[in-house]
Motif scaffolding. Sequence first.
Motif, PDB file in Angstrom:
ATOM      1  N   ARG A 109      -2.787   1.076   4.849  1.00  0.00           N
ATOM      2  CA  ARG A 109      -1.655   0.990   3.913  1.00  0.00           C
ATOM      3  C   ARG A 109      -0.358   1.384   4.631  1.00  0.00           C
ATOM      4  NH1 ARG A 109      -3.499   4.178  -0.379  1.00  0.00           N
ATOM      5  NH2 ARG A 109      -4.602   2.426  -1.258  1.00  0.00           N
ATOM      6  N   ILE A 110      -0.431   2.455   5.431  1.00  0.00           N
ATOM      7  CA  ILE A 110       0.750   2.874   6.199  1.00  0.00           C
ATOM      8  C   ILE A 110       1.123   1.770   7.186  1.00  0.00           C
ATOM      9  CG2 ILE A 110       1.704   4.577   7.798  1.00  0.00           C
ATOM     10  CD1 ILE A 110      -0.280   6.621   6.719  1.00  0.00           C
ATOM     11  N   ALA A 111       0.109   1.183   7.825  1.00  0.00           N
ATOM     12  CA  ALA A 111       0.358   0.142   8.826  1.00  0.00           C
ATOM     13  C   ALA A 111       1.063  -1.065   8.207  1.00  0.00           C
ATOM     14  CB  ALA A 111      -0.965  -0.292   9.478  1.00  0.00           C
ATOM     15  N   ILE A 112       0.617  -1.473   7.042  1.00  0.00           N
ATOM     16  CA  ILE A 112       1.244  -2.628   6.377  1.00  0.00           C
ATOM     17  C   ILE A 112       2.687  -2.302   6.009  1.00  0.00           C
ATOM     18  CG2 ILE A 112       1.263  -3.965   4.233  1.00  0.00           C
ATOM     19  CD1 ILE A 112      -0.799  -5.094   6.008  1.00  0.00           C
ATOM     20  N   ASN A 113       2.911  -1.111   5.458  1.00  0.00           N
ATOM     21  CA  ASN A 113       4.277  -0.749   5.046  1.00  0.00           C
ATOM     22  C   ASN A 113       5.216  -0.688   6.240  1.00  0.00           C
ATOM     23  OD1 ASN A 113       3.629  -0.604   2.350  1.00  0.00           O
ATOM     24  ND2 ASN A 113       3.181   1.586   2.385  1.00  0.00           N
ATOM     25  N   LEU A 114       4.767  -0.056   7.323  1.00  0.00           N
ATOM     26  CA  LEU A 114       5.634   0.036   8.504  1.00  0.00           C
ATOM     27  C   LEU A 114       5.844  -1.340   9.142  1.00  0.00           C
ATOM     28  CD1 LEU A 114       4.551   3.334  10.316  1.00  0.00           C
ATOM     29  CD2 LEU A 114       6.430   2.946   8.746  1.00  0.00           C
TER      30      LEU A 114
ATOM     31  N   GLN B  20      -8.409  -0.847  14.531  1.00  0.00           N
ATOM     32  CA  GLN B  20      -8.141  -1.444  13.224  1.00  0.00           C
ATOM     33  C   GLN B  20      -6.646  -1.415  12.921  1.00  0.00           C
ATOM     34  OE1 GLN B  20      -9.773   0.511   9.792  1.00  0.00           O
ATOM     35  NE2 GLN B  20      -8.928  -1.048   8.438  1.00  0.00           N
ATOM     36  N   VAL B  21      -6.024  -0.278  13.180  1.00  0.00           N
ATOM     37  CA  VAL B  21      -4.593  -0.162  12.900  1.00  0.00           C
ATOM     38  C   VAL B  21      -3.807  -1.142  13.769  1.00  0.00           C
ATOM     39  CG1 VAL B  21      -2.603   1.376  13.180  1.00  0.00           C
ATOM     40  CG2 VAL B  21      -4.669   2.198  12.053  1.00  0.00           C
TER      41      VAL B  21
END
Lengths: 134, 180
Positions: free
Chosen positions: B74-79, B29-30
């Motif tokens: 959420r972390i994935a989108i931000n990075l 998913q990530v």
Amino acid sequence: MKDAINRLIFSLDNDLSPEEQNLLDKALAESTALQAEKTKLLEMRALIENLEIPANPNFTDKVMAGLESSSNRKGKNMEASILHLFPRVAAACILFIAVAFSVIYFSETDLPMDSLVGIDDVMPEEATYVLLDY
Amino acid sequence: MLPDLDLVEQCKSGDQNAFRALVERHQQQVRGTVIGMIGANQEAEDVAQEVFIRFYRSLEDFRGDSKLGTYLTRIAINLSLNELKRQQRRNRRFLFFEKNEKVFQIEDTSANPSRKDTQEMVQHALQRLEPNFRSVIVLRMIDGYSVKETAEILKLPQGTIASRLARGQKKLKEILSTYL
């Protein structure tokens, strides 16, 4: 037609009010162009939804290795911070010295060594005399 | 199979095998989120790995208020957005499109493109979307989040998400029509 398309696109992700849904259903029933638009949109969405993500069998090992190397790096952070700051500190010092020299130059219209080391401001009475025994 | 929260508690106690299990469970998913945002390239793999490393470093911050998958997304989108900004600053996207534009000319438009061509076409079309639209398309259509969940992940109003989804789809349709 533009309103109908906007309503159609909106309906694919959101619930419409009963009135809006009726308007959309009516527009779809009356317009083959709108029906074609809906088909294209659904096909496009299916393409994106079915986007293949290539497998990476080494991914987890790389994450674990990355964790280990980042924990090794923690001990060197202080040293890295100082080294990282050093060029900036050095540049700031050079800039300060350049500004100081400029001030002396413009006030004295010269850069004599005596002025730089402050000898000009020393009074003879303040000097320490040392008797040399020859 | 232990639930995510139990594995997270074990990770907090230093159990690396528990962390490994979490990575295995959520990596697809990530990676899907990051690849949708950045493209299928080495940078995407690096960013996806960084997602889990960042999560591990901030394990104590995760309290289970949201699902772990959502938290990681959420972390994935931000990075991913950070990486896109970094690439823009280096003008890399401009070079990327120039370099890859010709890959995309399907010679026989009457025949169906091969599956691989179609995948690459969709991937390239996504990369041509502005990041604001791309993120909502990725979250809604690739990750399968609802409009409400997408709004929570991006911390934006649902109305904004709905609007960006609509405009993003229109733009995507325009872009894809140039390939076919």
